[in-house]
Design a protein around this motif. Structure first.
Motif, short mmCIF file in Angstrom:
data_model
loop_
_atom_site.label_atom_id
_atom_site.label_comp_id
_atom_site.label_asym_id
_atom_site.label_seq_id
_atom_site.Cartn_x
_atom_site.Cartn_y
_atom_site.Cartn_z
N VAL A 295 0.84 -1.20 0.00
CA VAL A 295 0.00 0.00 0.00
C VAL A 295 0.87 1.25 0.00
O VAL A 295 0.59 2.22 -0.71
CB VAL A 295 -0.95 -0.02 1.21
N ARG A 296 1.96 1.24 0.77
CA ARG A 296 2.82 2.42 0.85
C ARG A 296 3.45 2.74 -0.50
O ARG A 296 3.56 3.92 -0.86
CB ARG A 296 3.91 2.19 1.89
N GLN A 312 -9.51 4.27 -2.34
CA GLN A 312 -9.96 2.92 -1.98
C GLN A 312 -9.91 2.72 -0.48
O GLN A 312 -10.86 2.15 0.10
CB GLN A 312 -9.10 1.87 -2.67
N LEU A 313 -8.85 3.16 0.19
CA LEU A 313 -8.76 2.98 1.64
C LEU A 313 -9.89 3.71 2.36
O LEU A 313 -10.47 3.20 3.33
CB LEU A 313 -7.40 3.46 2.14
N ILE A 330 -9.08 -2.97 9.62
CA ILE A 330 -7.73 -2.94 9.05
C ILE A 330 -7.55 -1.74 8.14
O ILE A 330 -6.46 -1.19 8.01
CB ILE A 330 -7.42 -4.26 8.30
N TRP A 331 -8.65 -1.30 7.53
CA TRP A 331 -8.54 -0.16 6.60
C TRP A 331 -8.34 1.14 7.37
O TRP A 331 -7.59 2.01 6.92
CB TRP A 331 -9.78 -0.10 5.72
N SER A 332 -8.96 1.24 8.53
CA SER A 332 -8.71 2.41 9.37
C SER A 332 -7.26 2.44 9.82
O SER A 332 -6.61 3.49 9.81
CB SER A 332 -9.64 2.38 10.60
N ASP A 333 -6.74 1.27 10.21
CA ASP A 333 -5.36 1.21 10.68
C ASP A 333 -4.37 1.49 9.55
O ASP A 333 -3.36 2.17 9.75
CB ASP A 333 -5.08 -0.16 11.30
N LEU A 334 -4.67 0.96 8.36
CA LEU A 334 -3.79 1.22 7.22
C LEU A 334 -3.80 2.70 6.84
O LEU A 334 -2.75 3.30 6.59
CB LEU A 334 -4.23 0.38 6.02
N LEU A 335 -4.98 3.28 6.82
CA LEU A 335 -5.10 4.69 6.46
C LEU A 335 -4.37 5.56 7.48
O LEU A 335 -3.64 6.50 7.11
CB LEU A 335 -6.58 5.07 6.39
N ASP A 337 -1.91 4.62 9.40
CA ASP A 337 -0.47 4.36 9.26
C ASP A 337 0.11 5.15 8.09
O ASP A 337 1.19 5.74 8.20
CB ASP A 337 -0.25 2.86 9.04
N MET A 338 -0.60 5.18 6.96
CA MET A 338 -0.11 5.91 5.79
C MET A 338 -0.06 7.41 6.07
O MET A 338 0.92 8.08 5.74
CB MET A 338 -1.01 5.65 4.59
#
Length: 371
Positions: A295-296, A312-313, A330-335, A337-338
């Motif tokens: 993702v990064r 998308q996120l 997981i999408w909240s955490d990924l977003l 994190d990014m």
């Protein structure tokens, strides 16, 4: 006559050496001399066709000496080439020189009697699977093979890509395929799917000269089978997958869907405070760290690719409740994190020091930043 006989006496030894462990000591110069001998005997075969009397006399002497007949000289380059392709003892430097010669034979005048160069004979699609998949060392994405995981291809990767593209071009100009299947698609179907083929396809898709083959054959071949595409993308390092999506936008949407599918399979472990794969080792499972890196690599793209992954996120986060609490989506955490990584990267960039600034002043300017 005696000169020809003395030269013919060297041929069995050369062919035997090309199949033996003696090639371990061959450097590129030795390999070039060996291949030159093969072409020399083919030229002799062509010239002797115009001198039937000399050829008949020479054949009798060769038979008495137990040597290869003149009729075999015609195929000397092919015999040498196939023996060397099958010989794993050939050093890498000599192998690279050999493969470069197959791709781009040395120029210069050719004998009128000389037939089609043996590189074209070896490129026929039924032999291409052996040439591409069996006789080349497996391609690994290592620092030795590429400047970085998404950078320029090393010599082995470039060679495999060029061989694959050459085979596709050969077939596209050859006979038609069966029914509505193109010859190039038929060629790809002959190869067993796996890491070697997928890495060769990835390198071919990034070759500047492979645009036509990418559009006509490679992209339809990948996009036409979801399982194949998933295995292909899973194999590639994150920077390489991002490079392919930038080069071929048709891959972007399927790749984003794969990332969404992989992410949906992760489960939050509250005891460890981490997202983990399930208990079984499913093919469709990707670890959190790998997913985050993929993702990064897309997020950092300043163009449409970066915009697409951000959109998308946010959509996936909204579909799961738009939570901002860690561990719920997981999408909240990924977003998060990014966005945190992007913010930190901006803050840690020191502004250029003014002209004449002392080193201590420069250091103070950097230390004064808030983290």
């Amino acid at each position: 006559m005696e000169t020809l006989l003395s030269q013919a006496e060297q041929l069995p030894g050369l062919l035997a050496a090309s199949r033996s462990g003696l090639v371990r000591n061959w450097d590129p110069a030795t390999l070039t001399r060996a291949l030159s001998w093969g072409r020399f005997f083919r030229r002799l075969h062509g010239r002797l066709r115009a001198q039937p009397g000399l050829r008949a006399a020479l054949e009798r002497r060769l038979n008495r000496a137990g040597l290869l007949g003149v009729s075999h000289w015609r195929h000397c380059p092919e015999l040498l080439a196939l023996a060397l392709l099958e010989n794993r003892a050939l050093p890498s430097a000599a192998r690279h020189r050999f493969l470069r010669g197959l791709l781009a034979p040395a120029g210069g005048p050719r004998e009128e009697e000389e037939e089609e160069p043996f590189v074209h004979l070896l490129a026929r699609w039924k032999a291409a699977s052996q040439l591409l998949l069996l006789h080349l060392p497996p391609l690994a994405m290592t620092e030795e093979e590429s400047d970085d995981a998404g950078g320029r291809d090393g010599p082995v990767a470039k060679t495999q890509a060029q061989l694959l593209l050459s085979c596709l071009r050969e077939e596209s100009h050859g006979e038609g395929g069966h029914d509505d299947v193109s010859p190039s698609a038929t060629l790809l179907a002959q190869f067993p799917s796996g890491p070697t083929l997928y890495r060769a396809v990835a390198a071919a898709l990034l070759e500047p000269s492979g645009e036509v083959e990418a559009r006509a054959t490679l992209l339809p071949w990948l996009l036409g089978d979801q399982a194949r595409l998933a295995s292909f993308c899973r194999l590639l390092p994150a920077p390489r997958a991002a490079s392919l999506c930038r080069r071929h936008p048709e891959l972007s949407s399927p790749y984003l869907k794969l990332l969404a599918s992989w992410g949906s399979r992760l489960v939050y472990d509250p005891l460890c405070g981490e997202w983990r794969t399930g208990g079984s080792e499913e093919e469709g499972q990707v670890p959190w760290r790998e997913l985050r890196e993929r993702v990064r690599c897309l997020w950092q793209d300043p163009g449409p690719l970066g915009s697409a992954i951000r959109t998308q996120l946010k959509q996936l986060k909204a579909q799961e409740g738009d939570f901002d609490v860690p561990g719920l989506s997981i999408w909240s955490d990924l977003l998060l994190d990014m966005e945190t990584s992007a913010s930190s990267a901006k803050e840690t960039k020191c502004t250029p020091p003014p002209p004449g600034a002392e080193p201590a002043e420069q250091k103070q300017r950097c230390n004064s930043l808030t983290f």
